[in-house]
Design an enzyme around this catalytic site. Structure first.
Site, PDB file in Angstrom:
ATOM      1  N   SER A 136     -24.610  48.722 146.022  1.00 44.81           N
ATOM      2  CA  SER A 136     -24.463  50.159 146.289  1.00 44.81           C
ATOM      3  C   SER A 136     -25.731  50.690 146.933  1.00 44.81           C
ATOM      4  O   SER A 136     -26.829  50.152 146.711  1.00 44.81           O
ATOM      5  CB  SER A 136     -24.203  50.905 144.977  1.00 44.81           C
ATOM      6  OG  SER A 136     -24.320  52.307 145.153  1.00 44.81           O
ATOM      7  N   TYR A 149     -26.573  52.742 136.366  1.00 45.81           N
ATOM      8  CA  TYR A 149     -25.823  52.175 137.490  1.00 45.81           C
ATOM      9  C   TYR A 149     -26.778  51.644 138.552  1.00 45.81           C
ATOM     10  O   TYR A 149     -26.630  50.513 139.039  1.00 45.81           O
ATOM     11  CB  TYR A 149     -24.910  53.250 138.075  1.00 45.81           C
ATOM     12  CG  TYR A 149     -24.051  52.787 139.231  1.00 45.81           C
ATOM     13  CD1 TYR A 149     -22.882  52.066 139.013  1.00 45.81           C
ATOM     14  CD2 TYR A 149     -24.403  53.084 140.547  1.00 45.81           C
ATOM     15  CE1 TYR A 149     -22.084  51.649 140.061  1.00 45.81           C
ATOM     16  CE2 TYR A 149     -23.613  52.664 141.608  1.00 45.81           C
ATOM     17  CZ  TYR A 149     -22.460  51.955 141.367  1.00 45.81           C
ATOM     18  OH  TYR A 149     -21.677  51.542 142.412  1.00 45.81           O
ATOM     19  N   LYS A 153     -27.259  47.677 139.726  1.00 45.55           N
ATOM     20  CA  LYS A 153     -27.064  47.258 141.112  1.00 45.55           C
ATOM     21  C   LYS A 153     -28.357  46.691 141.701  1.00 45.55           C
ATOM     22  O   LYS A 153     -28.326  45.768 142.526  1.00 45.55           O
ATOM     23  CB  LYS A 153     -26.559  48.434 141.958  1.00 45.55           C
ATOM     24  CG  LYS A 153     -25.139  48.871 141.623  1.00 45.55           C
ATOM     25  CD  LYS A 153     -24.132  47.761 141.831  1.00 45.55           C
ATOM     26  CE  LYS A 153     -22.698  48.255 141.723  1.00 45.55           C
ATOM     27  NZ  LYS A 153     -21.705  47.168 141.882  1.00 45.55           N
TER      28      LYS A 153
END
Length: 247
Positions: A136, A149, A153
């Site tokens: 991402s 998150y 990632k």
């Protein structure tokens, strides 16, 4: 550019909906024999109705041992897409350990686990292969309220580099794609719903192409990296962000 995967067998995690579903359907359209992995049987059933020839595997990737047992039975895999992900939106200082653990288990540890199983088989067979990790843009910039998150990632990005280095000599290519927010997916809608007022418009204003990516943008990039058209690409991180990082 005609991309075909005839004679290849592909595994896509998080294939029940969104980007993973799009990737699996396109792989099947391009001739691959496909294995769809999801933790939701309903999603797998509806996908199988759309693509009858696929094999489905229902397992919760957060369960390390159950995942290994499930994947040891599926046979050879030539192409792997680590797409499964969940998102937790909360300020850094308020992120609970349980929420951090859940995100790391699915977004990072699962990719580590699945890749280890698949890559070991690829090495033993000696025919090479291709792996794409769906990362991402959040791994490369500081996104407020996305500490768990973004961290997961970021760990996936480091893993991609190590895998590319260690597996390259075995003719196994490992790359990653880095989409910006994809508002058309359920996860994208969920994440957008937690953004502060005006944040979505601000992000859009920073994208030179003046649009967020859609599922097809990510699907096309992943299929290219899996294909022989990208035979010299290994260890790259491909932004799918309309120029966001450049700006």
């Amino acid at each position: 550019m005609n991309i075909r995967f005839d004679g290849k067998r592909a595994l896509v995690t998080g294939a029940g909906r969104g980007i993973g579903r799009g990737i699996l359907k396109k792989l099947a359209e391009c001739g691959a024999e496909c294995v769809a992995l999801s933790k939701t049987q309903e999603n797998l059933d509806s996908l199988k109705n759309e693509v009858p020839g696929i094999q489905t595997v229902m397992v919760d990737l957060a369960d390390w041992t159950a995942t290994r047992h499930a994947l040891e039975k599926i046979g050879k895999i030539d192409l792997l897409v680590n797409n499964a992900a969940i998102v937790n939106v909360s300020p850094f200082i308020e992120t609970a350990k349980d929420d951090l653990d859940k995100v790391l288990d699915v977004n990072f540890k699962a990719a580590f686990n699945v890749s280890q199983i698949v890559a070991r088989s690829m090495v033993e067979r000696g025919n090479g292969g291709a792996i794409v990790n769906v990362s991402s843009v959040a791994s490369r910039i500081g996104c407020s309220n996305m500490a768990s998150y973004s961290s997961a990632k970021g760990a996936m990005d480091s893993l991609t580099q190590v895998m590319a280095t260690e597996l390259g000599p075995h003719k196994i290519r490992v790359n990653s794609v880095h989409p910006h927010l994809v508002p058309s997916t359920d996860m994208g809608k969920s994440a957008a719903g937690f953004l502060p007022l005006g944040a979505l418009e601000y992000y859009l204003s920073r994208i030179p192409l003046n649009r967020f990516p859609d599922v097809e943008d990510v699907v096309n990039a992943v299929l290219f990296l899996l294909s022989d058209k990208a035979s010299s690409l290994n260890g790259i991180a491909l932004p799918i962000d309309g120029g966001f990082e450049a700006n």
